[in-house]
Design a protein around this motif. Structure first.
Motif, PDB file in Angstrom:
ATOM      1  N   GLU A  76      -4.975  10.407   0.056  1.00 11.88           N
ATOM      2  CA  GLU A  76      -4.128  10.099  -1.095  1.00 11.88           C
ATOM      3  C   GLU A  76      -3.868   8.593  -1.117  1.00 11.88           C
ATOM      4  O   GLU A  76      -3.505   8.008  -0.088  1.00 11.88           O
ATOM      5  N   PRO A  77      -4.056   7.931  -2.244  1.00 16.45           N
ATOM      6  CA  PRO A  77      -3.800   6.487  -2.280  1.00 16.45           C
ATOM      7  C   PRO A  77      -2.328   6.197  -2.054  1.00 16.45           C
ATOM      8  O   PRO A  77      -1.448   6.939  -2.506  1.00 16.45           O
ATOM      9  N   GLY A  78      -2.067   5.119  -1.340  1.00 16.23           N
ATOM     10  CA  GLY A  78      -0.691   4.777  -1.011  1.00 16.23           C
ATOM     11  C   GLY A  78       0.179   4.478  -2.211  1.00 16.23           C
ATOM     12  O   GLY A  78       1.405   4.593  -2.152  1.00 16.23           O
ATOM     13  N   TYR A  79      -0.447   4.114  -3.317  1.00 19.76           N
ATOM     14  CA  TYR A  79       0.321   3.740  -4.502  1.00 19.76           C
ATOM     15  C   TYR A  79       0.736   4.943  -5.353  1.00 19.76           C
ATOM     16  O   TYR A  79       1.384   4.785  -6.385  1.00 19.76           O
ATOM     17  N   LEU A 138       9.997  -6.914  -5.774  1.00 17.78           N
ATOM     18  CA  LEU A 138       9.158  -5.721  -5.840  1.00 17.78           C
ATOM     19  C   LEU A 138       7.850  -5.976  -5.098  1.00 17.78           C
ATOM     20  O   LEU A 138       7.567  -7.088  -4.668  1.00 17.78           O
ATOM     21  N   GLY A 139       7.058  -4.926  -4.964  1.00 16.75           N
ATOM     22  CA  GLY A 139       5.727  -5.048  -4.402  1.00 16.75           C
ATOM     23  C   GLY A 139       4.711  -4.529  -5.397  1.00 16.75           C
ATOM     24  O   GLY A 139       5.053  -3.775  -6.313  1.00 16.75           O
ATOM     25  N   ARG A 162       0.802  -1.228   0.000  1.00 14.01           N
ATOM     26  CA  ARG A 162       0.000   0.000   0.000  1.00 14.01           C
ATOM     27  C   ARG A 162       0.830   1.271   0.000  1.00 14.01           C
ATOM     28  O   ARG A 162       0.288   2.365  -0.020  1.00 14.01           O
ATOM     29  N   SER A 163       2.147   1.152   0.027  1.00 12.73           N
ATOM     30  CA  SER A 163       3.011   2.331   0.000  1.00 12.73           C
ATOM     31  C   SER A 163       4.336   1.949  -0.651  1.00 12.73           C
ATOM     32  O   SER A 163       4.894   0.886  -0.344  1.00 12.73           O
ATOM     33  N   ALA A 165       7.683   0.361   0.559  1.00 16.77           N
ATOM     34  CA  ALA A 165       8.205   1.331   1.530  1.00 16.77           C
ATOM     35  C   ALA A 165       8.161   0.772   2.948  1.00 16.77           C
ATOM     36  O   ALA A 165       8.571   1.448   3.890  1.00 16.77           O
ATOM     37  N   TYR A 166       7.662  -0.443   3.114  1.00 13.65           N
ATOM     38  CA  TYR A 166       7.564  -1.079   4.423  1.00 13.65           C
ATOM     39  C   TYR A 166       7.484  -2.590   4.209  1.00 13.65           C
ATOM     40  O   TYR A 166       7.306  -3.060   3.080  1.00 13.65           O
ATOM     41  N   LYS A 167       7.601  -3.328   5.293  1.00 15.67           N
ATOM     42  CA  LYS A 167       7.475  -4.786   5.205  1.00 15.67           C
ATOM     43  C   LYS A 167       6.044  -5.179   5.509  1.00 15.67           C
ATOM     44  O   LYS A 167       5.559  -4.955   6.623  1.00 15.67           O
ATOM     45  N   PRO A 168       5.336  -5.743   4.548  1.00  9.39           N
ATOM     46  CA  PRO A 168       3.934  -6.117   4.777  1.00  9.39           C
ATOM     47  C   PRO A 168       3.797  -7.161   5.896  1.00  9.39           C
ATOM     48  O   PRO A 168       4.668  -8.007   6.085  1.00  9.39           O
ATOM     49  N   LYS A 169       2.687  -7.093   6.619  1.00  9.07           N
ATOM     50  CA  LYS A 169       2.412  -8.041   7.691  1.00  9.07           C
ATOM     51  C   LYS A 169       1.989  -9.390   7.122  1.00  9.07           C
ATOM     52  O   LYS A 169       1.616  -9.498   5.959  1.00  9.07           O
TER      53      LYS A 169
END
Length: 229
Positions: A95-98, A150-151, A17-18, A189-193
């Motif tokens: 604002e959308p995270g993408y 990538l994400g 999401r980011s 931009a972060y590690k997804p849970k």
């Protein structure tokens, strides 16, 4: 690839999401689409078309269109019972995270390829087979993204009729093509849970459906509420 590697890949895929603004090598985008074009489709009709977007002005315009649609979506969501509402509906559209993702890929389909199906199928399940083929291509892209470190985010709002019309005009997409959905991709931009996944024993039936495992309406409701949390 052996089975364990495939299972590990499926488990590691996440919706992001980011994103970082770092650019993606062009060869990565090519590799993602190369995998997607080998996806299964009804009668091997291969209905897909891929629009790769990197220009910031174009991407910002898409974000604005989706945000405008998001306000309608938010108002509709507020009509649901609070526990079942999608997270974030109670506040203003954000604002959308993408928005910072360096690459967007819009997946389109050509409905004229439905003619490739057996005639009876075109009458009964033509639309669903068409959508299934595009979903397969999107899933293949998602898995390819994961192998490259990538994400990605599956931006389903681009499939809304209002958004489709404006995107079609913005990007010069022929009217006979259907916008399926958009993928935003980049470095997370972060590690997804970890995400909750139902136990296999709850969903697999051998020989015939095991009615003792049929979920009640309340159980389905509780499951959805648990996902909201």
């Amino acid at each position: 690839m052996d089975y364990e590697s495939l299972l590990a890949l499926a488990k590691s895929r996440r919706s992001v999401r980011s994103f970082k603004t770092d650019p993606i090598p062009d060869e990565y985008v090519d590799k993602i689409i190369e995998v997607a074009r080998w996806a299964p489709s009804g009668a091997n009709s291969q209905p897909w078309e891929f629009i790769v977007l990197k220009d910031k002005k174009i991407k910002d315009s898409i974000v604005d269109i989706v945000k405008e649609h998001g306000e309608y979506n938010r108002k509709v969501e507020l009509t649901r019972e609070e526990k079942l509402r999608f997270p974030g509906a109670s506040g203003p559209v954000r604002e959308p995270g993408y928005k910072d993702a360096p690459v967007y890929i819009i997946l389109c389909g050509d409905p004229r390829t439905i003619e490739a199906y057996p005639l009876l199928t075109t009458f009964i399940r033509g639309d669903s087979h068409f959508a299934s083929g595009l979903a397969s291509a999107f899933l293949y892209m998602s898995l390819a993204v994961t192998t490259l470190g990538l994400g990605s985010q599956w931006v389903s709002a681009t499939g809304h009729p209002y958004v489709k019309c404006l995107l079609g005009e913005l990007l010069g997409i022929p009217q006979k093509l259907e916008i399926y959905d958009m993928m935003a991709l980049g470095y997370p931009a972060y590690k997804p849970k970890e995400r909750p996944v139902r136990e296999r024993a709850e969903m697999v039936h051998y020989g015939r459906y095991d009615k003792t495992r049929y979920r009640s309406d309340d159980e389905i409701r509780d499951f959805i509420i648990s996902l909201r949390k």
